[in-house]
Scaffold this motif. Structure first.
Motif, mmCIF file in Angstrom:
data_model
loop_
_atom_site.group_PDB
_atom_site.id
_atom_site.type_symbol
_atom_site.label_atom_id
_atom_site.label_comp_id
_atom_site.label_asym_id
_atom_site.label_seq_id
_atom_site.Cartn_x
_atom_site.Cartn_y
_atom_site.Cartn_z
ATOM 1 N N UNK A 123 0.515 -0.553 0.142
ATOM 2 C CA UNK A 123 0.385 0.011 0.272
ATOM 3 C C UNK A 123 0.625 0.893 -0.127
ATOM 4 N N UNK A 124 0.374 2.281 0.131
ATOM 5 C CA UNK A 124 1.019 3.535 -0.456
ATOM 6 C C UNK A 124 1.711 3.991 -1.194
ATOM 7 N N UNK A 135 -0.586 7.321 -5.673
ATOM 8 C CA UNK A 135 0.192 7.777 -5.992
ATOM 9 C C UNK A 135 0.796 7.111 -6.763
ATOM 10 N N UNK A 136 1.738 7.510 -7.848
ATOM 11 C CA UNK A 136 2.425 6.895 -8.838
ATOM 12 C C UNK A 136 3.795 8.094 -8.852
ATOM 13 N N UNK A 137 5.582 7.957 -8.984
ATOM 14 C CA UNK A 137 6.373 8.771 -9.285
ATOM 15 C C UNK A 137 7.176 8.049 -10.112
ATOM 16 N N UNK A 189 8.230 10.642 3.647
ATOM 17 C CA UNK A 189 6.912 9.930 4.479
ATOM 18 C C UNK A 189 5.633 9.790 3.344
ATOM 19 N N UNK A 190 5.568 9.203 3.412
ATOM 20 C CA UNK A 190 4.324 8.946 2.707
ATOM 21 C C UNK A 190 4.437 7.868 1.688
ATOM 22 N N UNK A 226 10.057 5.469 5.284
ATOM 23 C CA UNK A 226 9.553 4.372 5.743
ATOM 24 C C UNK A 226 9.124 3.645 5.284
ATOM 25 N N UNK A 227 8.974 2.570 3.804
ATOM 26 C CA UNK A 227 8.504 2.782 2.830
ATOM 27 C C UNK A 227 8.947 1.279 2.783
ATOM 28 N N UNK A 228 8.434 0.232 1.861
ATOM 29 C CA UNK A 228 9.719 -0.812 1.407
ATOM 30 C C UNK A 228 10.403 -0.883 0.520
#
Length: 363
Positions: free
Chosen positions: A80-81, A106-108, A129-130, A160-162
């Motif tokens: 997620x995220x 959302x994707x970058x 973050x996010x 905080x991401x994978x």
């Protein structure tokens, strides 16, 4: 036929075939059955799992899948995220990211430089973050460029991401950083069978299922496994581990021969240093690649990714690196490895150079 398309698929190792044959010919039990024949099939699957896992970071679990495309879909859709990835990723990542973007995530998509490498400062700005997932390919399938996965993983964890690593082209050849949280690999890119891949997931990371219907496999993946495919993949992984030094030395030798033989006018696409040398992506301005491939029908090579070869579109990877459409269409990819001989490579290069020269004489 001289085979120089190792990034599309590799020749099946004889040892992998031999490991598969008993499960194709004599033993047909379902590895998820509880009777003795089923338990024997399950044991073969677990031996294969250990062999494939041996080349992956410690502290995780491995689930067999139908291939790397399924593994990448699962890793992306099961998290997620927002997502940060790179413009030169395989379609299995880019198309999946686009699919979840349409559903609201959302994707970058980060750009690369002319060398095919990500700008870490741009990555640092985007991975905030996010962000839930950062996805990047270890070794690019079209150019062989090696991305700084460890640095990207550090940025992901700080936010905080994978970190998802598409290690299909690098597995067994280029070290996979321990900092990864999810790793996708494929059997047929390491002299194993087609139709099987795997997703490695770090302990403590949970994924939503991609396929529902029983959850027979590790990490809740549903579907009946093929002991034959698992056995072939496992032996291929064991071979590539045991032969790592010999395979690397052979590839380096072939790469040196190829670079020396292609003369002025042939340009390497992508970084000449940060790359896997069994992938040689070359450009010759004005080259008609379709005609070249027709004139060199006894040589199997590529104009880019096999997955997009029939689309008629120029390589999105080369265009993301700043090549014009004409330059991208004037590029070829030669892939070689364990079973390529020096004589085969020299014969193929001579034929390609002669065919390219013939085009220029006509022009």
């Amino acid at each position: 036929m001289i085979y120089l398309d190792y990034q599309a698929t590799t020749p099946l190792a004889p040892e992998a075939l031999e490991a598969m044959l008993p499960w194709l010919r004599d033993s047909h039990a379902n590895p998820h059955s509880s009777h003795s024949a089923g338990r024997a099939a399950k044991a073969a699957v677990e031996v294969a799992r250990e062999r494939v896992s041996a080349l992956l970071p410690p502290g995780g679990s491995l689930a067999f899948t139908s291939g790397a495309t399924e593994a990448l879909n699962w890793a992306i859709k099961g998290t997620s995220g927002s997502i940060v990835t790179i413009a030169t990723e395989h379609a299995a990542v880019l198309d999946t990211v686009e699919a979840v973007r349409r559903e609201g995530r959302r994707a970058v998509i980060l750009p690369v430089g002319v060398d095919g490498l990500i700008d870490l400062e741009a990555a640092r700005a985007a991975i905030a973050p996010g962000v839930g997932l950062v996805a990047a390919m270890l070794v690019n399938n079209e150019t062989g460029v090696i991305q700084p996965i460890s640095a990207l993983a550090d940025l992901a964890h700080a936010a905080g991401a994978l970190m998802l690593c598409d290690a299909v082209q690098g597995y067994g050849r280029v070290p996979i950083p321990d900092a990864c949280d999810l790793v996708a690999v494929s059997g047929h890119k390491i002299h194993g069978p087609k139709g099987i891949g795997a997703l490695w997931v770090r302990d403590g990371v949970t994924l939503e299922p991609l396929i529902h219907g029983g959850g027979q496999e590790a990490l809740g993946r549903s579907g009946t496994l093929s002991p034959a495919l698992c056995a072939g993949f496992g032996i291929a992984a064991q071979l590539i581990a045991n032969r790592a030094n010999a395979d690397q030395a052979h590839v380096e030798l072939l790469a040196g021969i190829a670079r020396q033989h292609f003369g002025p006018g042939w340009h390497i696409n992508g970084s000449t240093n940060q790359r896997y040398h069994g992938n040689l992506n070359l450009r010759r301005d004005g080259l008609d690649v379709a005609r070249l491939m027709s004139d060199c029908r006894t040589i199997a090579f590529s104009a880019g990714s096999a997955c997009a070869s029939g689309s008629g579109r120029p390589s999105h990877v080369l265009q993301a690196m700043g090549l014009t459409e004409a330059e991208a269409r004037a590029s070829i990819r030669l892939g070689f490895g364990r079973y390529t001989t020096q004589e085969e490579l020299m014969t193929a290069i001579d034929a390609i150079i002669a065919a390219a020269a013939a085009q220029e004489m006509v022009a």
